[in-house]
Scaffold this motif. Structure first.
Motif, PDB file in Angstrom:
ATOM      1  N   PHE A 167       7.262 113.981 102.131  1.00  0.00           N
ATOM      2  CA  PHE A 167       7.168 114.605 100.823  1.00  0.00           C
ATOM      3  C   PHE A 167       8.050 115.833 100.798  1.00  0.00           C
ATOM      4  N   SER A 168       8.400 116.254  99.591  1.00  0.00           N
ATOM      5  CA  SER A 168       9.189 117.463  99.399  1.00  0.00           C
ATOM      6  C   SER A 168       8.348 118.522  98.712  1.00  0.00           C
ATOM      7  N   PRO A 169       8.077 119.636  99.384  1.00  0.00           N
ATOM      8  CA  PRO A 169       7.343 120.702  98.718  1.00  0.00           C
ATOM      9  C   PRO A 169       8.172 121.369  97.627  1.00  0.00           C
ATOM     10  N   VAL A 170       9.490 121.178  97.650  1.00  0.00           N
ATOM     11  CA  VAL A 170      10.358 121.759  96.631  1.00  0.00           C
ATOM     12  C   VAL A 170      10.224 121.007  95.319  1.00  0.00           C
ATOM     13  N   SER A 171      10.360 119.684  95.366  1.00  0.00           N
ATOM     14  CA  SER A 171      10.354 118.892  94.134  1.00  0.00           C
ATOM     15  C   SER A 171       9.027 118.187  93.879  1.00  0.00           C
ATOM     16  N   GLY A 172       8.148 118.140  94.880  1.00  0.00           N
ATOM     17  CA  GLY A 172       6.874 117.456  94.728  1.00  0.00           C
ATOM     18  C   GLY A 172       6.966 115.942  94.869  1.00  0.00           C
ATOM     19  N   GLN A 173       8.137 115.447  95.244  1.00  0.00           N
ATOM     20  CA  GLN A 173       8.321 114.005  95.371  1.00  0.00           C
ATOM     21  C   GLN A 173       7.782 113.505  96.706  1.00  0.00           C
ATOM     22  N   GLU A 174       7.334 112.244  96.699  1.00  0.00           N
ATOM     23  CA  GLU A 174       6.800 111.620  97.911  1.00  0.00           C
ATOM     24  C   GLU A 174       7.391 110.230  98.065  1.00  0.00           C
ATOM     25  N   LEU A 175       7.516 109.802  99.315  1.00  0.00           N
ATOM     26  CA  LEU A 175       7.914 108.440  99.648  1.00  0.00           C
ATOM     27  C   LEU A 175       7.061 107.946 100.808  1.00  0.00           C
ATOM     28  N   HIS A 176       6.538 106.731 100.656  1.00  0.00           N
ATOM     29  CA  HIS A 176       5.768 106.071 101.704  1.00  0.00           C
ATOM     30  C   HIS A 176       6.263 104.631 101.739  1.00  0.00           C
ATOM     31  N   MET A 177       6.614 104.145 102.930  1.00  0.00           N
ATOM     32  CA  MET A 177       7.164 102.794 102.986  1.00  0.00           C
ATOM     33  C   MET A 177       6.733 102.019 104.205  1.00  0.00           C
ATOM     34  N   LYS A 178       6.673 100.716 103.990  1.00  0.00           N
ATOM     35  CA  LYS A 178       6.356  99.760 105.049  1.00  0.00           C
ATOM     36  C   LYS A 178       6.964  98.429 104.626  1.00  0.00           C
ATOM     37  N   TYR A 179       7.080  97.504 105.569  1.00  0.00           N
ATOM     38  CA  TYR A 179       7.606  96.185 105.214  1.00  0.00           C
ATOM     39  C   TYR A 179       6.622  95.484 104.285  1.00  0.00           C
ATOM     40  N   ASP A 180       7.162  94.854 103.261  1.00  0.00           N
ATOM     41  CA  ASP A 180       6.357  94.070 102.335  1.00  0.00           C
ATOM     42  C   ASP A 180       5.963  92.762 103.006  1.00  0.00           C
ATOM     43  N   GLU A 181       4.851  92.187 102.585  1.00  0.00           N
ATOM     44  CA  GLU A 181       4.403  90.919 103.166  1.00  0.00           C
ATOM     45  C   GLU A 181       5.396  89.788 102.926  1.00  0.00           C
ATOM     46  N   SER A 182       6.275  89.925 101.929  1.00  0.00           N
ATOM     47  CA  SER A 182       7.283  88.891 101.655  1.00  0.00           C
ATOM     48  C   SER A 182       8.544  89.055 102.507  1.00  0.00           C
ATOM     49  N   SER A 183       8.623  90.115 103.294  1.00  0.00           N
ATOM     50  CA  SER A 183       9.814  90.413 104.086  1.00  0.00           C
ATOM     51  C   SER A 183      10.059  89.356 105.160  1.00  0.00           C
ATOM     52  N   THR A 184      11.331  88.966 105.311  1.00  0.00           N
ATOM     53  CA  THR A 184      11.742  88.043 106.373  1.00  0.00           C
ATOM     54  C   THR A 184      12.951  88.629 107.086  1.00  0.00           C
ATOM     55  N   ASP A 185      13.336  88.023 108.208  1.00  0.00           N
ATOM     56  CA  ASP A 185      14.527  88.487 108.915  1.00  0.00           C
ATOM     57  C   ASP A 185      15.773  88.335 108.044  1.00  0.00           C
ATOM     58  N   GLU A 186      15.833  87.261 107.268  1.00  0.00           N
ATOM     59  CA  GLU A 186      16.995  87.000 106.412  1.00  0.00           C
ATOM     60  C   GLU A 186      16.987  87.865 105.161  1.00  0.00           C
ATOM     61  N   ASP A 187      15.813  88.225 104.668  1.00  0.00           N
ATOM     62  CA  ASP A 187      15.668  89.034 103.455  1.00  0.00           C
ATOM     63  C   ASP A 187      14.607  90.108 103.685  1.00  0.00           C
ATOM     64  N   PRO A 188      14.985  91.176 104.420  1.00  0.00           N
ATOM     65  CA  PRO A 188      14.011  92.236 104.664  1.00  0.00           C
ATOM     66  C   PRO A 188      13.679  92.974 103.366  1.00  0.00           C
ATOM     67  N   VAL A 189      12.390  93.166 103.132  1.00  0.00           N
ATOM     68  CA  VAL A 189      11.929  93.818 101.909  1.00  0.00           C
ATOM     69  C   VAL A 189      10.996  94.955 102.302  1.00  0.00           C
ATOM     70  N   MET A 190      11.270  96.130 101.748  1.00  0.00           N
ATOM     71  CA  MET A 190      10.437  97.300 102.015  1.00  0.00           C
ATOM     72  C   MET A 190       9.566  97.572 100.790  1.00  0.00           C
ATOM     73  N   TYR A 191       8.269  97.711 101.025  1.00  0.00           N
ATOM     74  CA  TYR A 191       7.341  98.116  99.976  1.00  0.00           C
ATOM     75  C   TYR A 191       7.334  99.636  99.964  1.00  0.00           C
ATOM     76  N   VAL A 192       7.575 100.212  98.796  1.00  0.00           N
ATOM     77  CA  VAL A 192       7.673 101.666  98.673  1.00  0.00           C
ATOM     78  C   VAL A 192       6.738 102.138  97.576  1.00  0.00           C
ATOM     79  N   GLU A 193       5.994 103.181  97.885  1.00  0.00           N
ATOM     80  CA  GLU A 193       5.228 103.856  96.846  1.00  0.00           C
ATOM     81  C   GLU A 193       5.465 105.343  96.992  1.00  0.00           C
ATOM     82  N   GLY A 194       5.306 106.050  95.905  1.00  0.00           N
ATOM     83  CA  GLY A 194       5.537 107.478  95.964  1.00  0.00           C
ATOM     84  C   GLY A 194       5.335 108.157  94.637  1.00  0.00           C
TER      85      GLY A 194
END
Length: 193
Positions: free
Chosen positions: A60-87
């Motif tokens: 998170f940024s205390p300056v702007s108040g923005q946050e990012l949290h990420m992990k691989y999405d359940e649909s992610s594969t080696d050929e099509d890596p997908v990151m689930y992001v919330e923030g």
């Protein structure tokens, strides 16, 4: 000990102690007004971001108040890596998205997309990116919205030029390697290194 930290980035606060040569070099890179701006834009209230368990990356940024949290999405594969992001964006609005990493282009990407790509490459063992100080999210410590696209290639090139001008050639070399890795990944769509 008083220190200068670049909020919203993964720079360790102890890297730039006040009155050190490194801090003085940072003045040369950013200019005193930018350092003062970072120091003075921290809200008077204590901003505490949320760390989320089970995520690969959380910041998170205390300056702007923005946050990012990420992990691989359940649909992610080696050929099509997908990151689930919330923030939280610069306007305080919560969001969730899925980022297909093979589609991230450093010349037109959001800070969230570049961070997701950095996290993915670090998870894959990419040494150039793993050693990164998180330059994509330096945009968060300014007032760049985490979900607004920008040209990170140009951003890196400007950053590298400023570092070289300040005599920080080793740091510049690290960012050159990191930028080249992002560009290579996009050109090859995730080919193993």
């Amino acid at each position: 000990m008083n220190v200068l930290s670049l909020q919203g980035t993964s720079y360790p606060a102890t890297r730039y102690p006040i009155n050190s040569a490194s801090r003085n070099n940072m003045r040369n890179v950013f200019g005193q007004s930018m350092i003062s701006k970072w120091s003075s834009t921290v809200p008077s209230r204590n901003y505490h971001g949320t760390l989320k368990m089970g995520y690969l990356h959380s910041e998170f940024s205390p300056v702007s108040g923005q946050e990012l949290h990420m992990k691989y999405d359940e649909s992610s594969t080696d050929e099509d890596p997908v990151m689930y992001v919330e923030g939280k964006d610069i306007h305080g609005k919560n969001f969730t998205t899925k980022i297909h990493l093979n589609n991230v282009d450093a010349e037109n990407a959001t800070p969230a997309e570049m961070t997701a790509l950095r996290v993915h490459l670090a998870q894959q063992g990419d040494k150039s990116v793993k050693a990164s100080s998180g330059i994509p999210l330096m945009a968060l410590s300014s007032h760049q919205n985490v979900n607004t696209a920008m040209d990170f290639k140009q951003y890196y090139e400007n950053w590298i030029s400023n570092l070289k001008h300040a005599g920080l050639n080793q740091n510049a070399g690290m960012y050159i390697s990191e930028l080249e890795r992002y560009l290579f990944y996009h050109r090859t769509k995730g080919v193993a290194f």
